[in-house]
Structure formats: structure tokens, C-alpha cells
Design an enzyme around this catalytic site. Structure first.
Site, mmCIF file in Angstrom:
data_model
loop_
_atom_site.group_PDB
_atom_site.id
_atom_site.type_symbol
_atom_site.label_atom_id
_atom_site.label_comp_id
_atom_site.label_asym_id
_atom_site.label_seq_id
_atom_site.Cartn_x
_atom_site.Cartn_y
_atom_site.Cartn_z
ATOM 1 N N ASP A 9 0.851 -0.735 0.183
ATOM 2 C CA ASP A 9 0.083 -0.049 -0.355
ATOM 3 C C ASP A 9 1.353 1.208 0.183
ATOM 4 O OD1 ASP A 9 -2.580 1.267 0.683
ATOM 5 O OD2 ASP A 9 -1.462 1.708 2.778
ATOM 6 N N LEU A 10 0.177 2.710 -0.562
ATOM 7 C CA LEU A 10 1.088 3.532 -0.306
ATOM 8 C C LEU A 10 1.255 4.455 0.706
ATOM 9 C CD1 LEU A 10 3.353 5.577 -2.031
ATOM 10 C CD2 LEU A 10 1.273 5.898 -3.128
ATOM 11 N N ASP A 11 -0.273 4.551 1.020
ATOM 12 C CA ASP A 11 -0.377 6.160 1.565
ATOM 13 C C ASP A 11 -0.562 5.512 3.568
ATOM 14 O OD1 ASP A 11 -0.948 8.296 0.042
ATOM 15 O OD2 ASP A 11 -2.810 6.807 -0.337
ATOM 16 N N THR A 17 1.753 10.222 4.095
ATOM 17 C CA THR A 17 0.534 10.961 3.203
ATOM 18 C C THR A 17 -0.488 10.190 4.315
ATOM 19 O OG1 THR A 17 0.811 8.980 1.805
ATOM 20 C CG2 THR A 17 1.340 11.298 1.327
ATOM 21 N N LYS A 45 -8.937 5.077 6.313
ATOM 22 C CA LYS A 45 -7.757 4.782 5.828
ATOM 23 C C LYS A 45 -7.549 3.544 4.601
ATOM 24 C CE LYS A 45 -4.745 5.728 9.035
ATOM 25 N NZ LYS A 45 -3.890 5.822 10.407
ATOM 26 N N GLY A 46 -6.998 3.200 3.269
ATOM 27 C CA GLY A 46 -7.427 2.801 2.325
ATOM 28 C C GLY A 46 -8.699 2.932 1.803
ATOM 29 N N ARG A 49 -11.577 8.209 -2.403
ATOM 30 C CA ARG A 49 -11.771 9.295 -2.471
ATOM 31 C C ARG A 49 -13.446 9.563 -2.153
ATOM 32 N NH1 ARG A 49 -9.562 13.401 -6.572
ATOM 33 N NH2 ARG A 49 -7.850 11.926 -6.139
ATOM 34 N N SER A 114 -2.857 0.685 -4.218
ATOM 35 C CA SER A 114 -2.877 1.371 -3.650
ATOM 36 C C SER A 114 -4.450 2.476 -4.334
ATOM 37 C CB SER A 114 -2.007 3.191 -3.426
ATOM 38 O OG SER A 114 -2.295 4.219 -3.190
ATOM 39 N N ALA A 115 -5.364 2.790 -2.847
ATOM 40 C CA ALA A 115 -6.205 2.795 -3.090
ATOM 41 C C ALA A 115 -6.516 4.785 -4.457
ATOM 42 C CB ALA A 115 -8.031 3.131 -2.193
ATOM 43 N N SER A 116 -5.362 5.337 -4.024
ATOM 44 C CA SER A 116 -5.509 6.727 -4.254
ATOM 45 C C SER A 116 -4.748 7.005 -6.198
ATOM 46 C CB SER A 116 -3.941 7.274 -3.818
ATOM 47 O OG SER A 116 -3.745 8.603 -4.121
ATOM 48 N N ASN A 118 -3.895 10.142 -6.465
ATOM 49 C CA ASN A 118 -2.686 10.517 -6.629
ATOM 50 C C ASN A 118 -1.089 9.902 -6.760
ATOM 51 O OD1 ASN A 118 -3.663 13.412 -6.614
ATOM 52 N ND2 ASN A 118 -4.305 12.670 -5.076
ATOM 53 N N LYS A 145 -10.368 -1.138 -1.599
ATOM 54 C CA LYS A 145 -10.476 -2.237 -0.371
ATOM 55 C C LYS A 145 -11.318 -1.602 0.828
ATOM 56 C CE LYS A 145 -5.740 -1.089 -0.691
ATOM 57 N NZ LYS A 145 -4.758 0.087 -0.278
ATOM 58 N N GLU A 169 0.173 -3.150 4.993
ATOM 59 C CA GLU A 169 -0.646 -2.405 4.651
ATOM 60 C C GLU A 169 -1.213 -1.691 6.276
ATOM 61 O OE1 GLU A 169 -3.382 -0.751 3.801
ATOM 62 O OE2 GLU A 169 -3.439 -1.435 2.172
ATOM 63 N N ASP A 170 -1.670 0.139 6.241
ATOM 64 C CA ASP A 170 -2.083 -0.311 7.828
ATOM 65 C C ASP A 170 -3.279 0.307 8.020
ATOM 66 O OD1 ASP A 170 -2.145 2.372 5.123
ATOM 67 O OD2 ASP A 170 -1.910 3.313 6.937
HETATM 68 C C1 BG6 Z 1 -5.849 5.768 0.194
HETATM 69 C C2 BG6 Z 1 -5.846 6.543 1.544
HETATM 70 O O1 BG6 Z 1 -4.793 5.306 0.099
HETATM 71 O O2 BG6 Z 1 -6.290 6.365 -0.570
HETATM 72 C C3 BG6 Z 1 -7.394 7.257 1.625
HETATM 73 O O3 BG6 Z 1 -5.561 5.154 2.364
HETATM 74 C C4 BG6 Z 1 -7.576 7.793 0.804
HETATM 75 O O4 BG6 Z 1 -7.239 7.898 2.995
HETATM 76 C C5 BG6 Z 1 -7.766 6.771 -0.701
HETATM 77 O O5 BG6 Z 1 -9.174 8.562 0.456
HETATM 78 C C6 BG6 Z 1 -8.527 7.814 -2.022
HETATM 79 O O6 BG6 Z 1 -6.695 9.013 -2.775
HETATM 80 P P1 BG6 Z 1 -7.214 9.763 -3.540
HETATM 81 O O7 BG6 Z 1 -5.469 10.619 -3.273
HETATM 82 O O8 BG6 Z 1 -7.751 9.133 -4.530
HETATM 83 O O9 BG6 Z 1 -8.181 11.018 -2.996
HETATM 84 MG MG MG Z 2 -2.526 2.968 3.516
#
Ligand code: BG6
Ligand code: MG
Length: 215
Positions: A9-11, A17, A45-46, A49, A114-116, A118, A145, A169-170
Site C-alpha cells: 500500500d502507499l499512503d 501521507t 484509511k484505505g 475518495r 493503492s486506492a489513491s 494520486n 478496499k 498495509e496500514d
Molecule cells: C488511500 C488512502 O490510499 O487512498 C485514503 O488511505 C484515500 O485515505 C484513498 O482516501 C484515495 O486517495 P486519493 O488520493 O485518490 O484521494
Molecule cells: Mg494506507
């Protein structure tokens, strides 16, 4: 077990982050007129958005129109982007880079899950994009997730059976996603929170692959 791939996982695992996501959501909660605590934040977390916004609104007992939701999610992301804009390789959490190199030297594949949306931007900023054999981020998947899609997709792209993958994972939702994908999961953080993990480590400092004992 024979470890053939490690999915990260990233964040909150590779970089801190998770703190910035929290601060950005806290700002939105305050704007909407309620308090949002670090304890509440564990639920986000995880989580993607838009799903995070839904949980936030549930905590604040607030209902918004679809358009307002898009606006607030966008505002949260702008705030988050402000926080991460000055990130550099100095922001990689202690021991992570060394551990990634060690894993790679043992010919074990490395994936990011990662779900992000970004995630790639952050990997570029901290200059470790090329260390990963595959990157699965929030732009590539439709189900966040605890759904297993992120990690299942990572394993498939790495051509590796899930039973030979371990996930770092955190987040509680992330541990559930790993298990739902049929993978073992190492929790990174506090064992009080990450009870469902197969093993919990406080971080990557001085961590050796041999320290990871899983059945
Ligand atoms: C996950 C974070 O990695 O990404 C979440 O743990 C976050 O907190 C999710 O909401 C989505 O991120 P982003 O950057 O697409 O808003
Ligand atoms: Mg995380």
C-alpha cells in the site's frame, strides 16, 4: 509459504501521507461544522475518495446533493495536493527503500496497490516509481478496499498466484482486501488497531525478510 511477490500500500506504508489525508478531511469536516478526530479517521484509511466522503458525512450526520459531494471531494483533494506538493525522497518512511531493495535483490516481485488516484504523482515525487514491477492505483480499479480488486489485479499483472503474495498495509480495509484476495497481510502500525493482520510490524526500520514468518 513461498513469497514470490510483495504488494505495498502507499499512503501510511511507504510515505506518511495518511496524515495529510486526515488533515484535508478534517478541514472539510470543520467547514461543514463538525469535529473529525484521528479515531474517526481510521475508518477512512484505505478507502476511496468518494467512499471516504460518504463516511465523513455519516459521522457529521450531514446530507449533500451529488453536485455538492463532487465539490467537497474536489476541495479535499486540492487541499491534499497542497500538502504533498513539496514531498521529496526524504519523505519515504524510515527503512522502506532499503527493504524494497532487499526484496528486489531476492528476485521477489514488487507491486504497489493503492486506492489513491494520486499514487503515481507521489511515487514520482519520492523517486521510487522504477522500483515497482507493477503499479495498481485508484485510476485502474472500480472497487475500493476492502474489495480484493486492487491486490488481485496486482497479482494477476505480476503473473503470481495470490498464495505466493504478501501485502503490507496500514489500514483495516486494506488488510481485509488482502485477505479477500487470498493473500497474507502484514500490518504496518499498531497491533491494537490492525488486529486482523497475520503479523504486525511498527515500521520497516531494520526489518529483514527473514523476520517475516508466516505459515
Ligand atoms: C488511500 C488512502 O490510499 O487512498 C485514503 O488511505 C484515500 O485515505 C484513498 O482516501 C484515495 O486517495 P486519493 O488520493 O485518490 O484521494
Ligand atoms: Mg494506507
Amino acid at each position: 509459504m513461498i513469497i514470490k511477490a510483495c504488494l505495498f500500500d502507499l499512503d501510511g506504508v511507504v510515505v506518511d501521507t495518511a496524515r495529510f489525508h486526515f488533515l484535508a478531511w478534517k478541514y472539510i469536516a470543520n467547514r461543514l461544522g463538525f469535529e473529525f478526530t484521528e479515531n474517526d479517521n481510521e475508518r477512512l484509511k484505505g478507502v476511496s475518495r468518494m467512499d471516504s466522503l460518504e463516511i465523513l458525512l455519516e459521522i457529521g450526520n450531514i446530507s449533500l446533493t451529488p453536485l455538492e459531494k463532487i465539490r467537497y471531494a474536489g476541495e479535499k483533494n486540492n487541499r491534499y495536493l497542497d500538502y504533498i506538493q513539496h514531498m521529496t525522497s526524504n519523505d519515504i518512511l524510515p527503512g522502506v527503500k532499503k527493504f524494497l531493495s532487499k526484496v528486489k535483490s531476492k528476485k521477489i516481485l514488487l507491486g504497489l496497490g493503492s486506492a489513491s488516484k494520486n499514487a503515481k504523482l507521489i511515487l514520482e515525487k519520492i523517486k521510487i516509481t522504477s522500483m515497482f514491477d507493477v503499479i495498481v492505483d485508484g485510476n485502474l480499479i472500480t472497487q475500493a478496499k476492502p474489495h480484493p480488486e486492487i491486490f488481485a489485479r496486482g497479482a494477476a499483472l505480476l503473473n503470481t498466484d495470490p498464495v505466493n503474495c504478501i501485502v503490507f498495509e496500514d489500514a483495516v480495509a486494506g488488510i481485509q482486501a488482502a485477505h479477500n484476495a487470498g493473500m497474507k497481510c502484514i500490518g504496518v502500525g499498531s497491533s491494537d488497531i490492525l488486529k486482523e493482520a497475520d503479523l504486525v510490524i511498527p515500521g520497516f526500520m531494520n526489518l529483514k525478510l527473514e523476520d517475516i514468518t508466516l505459515d
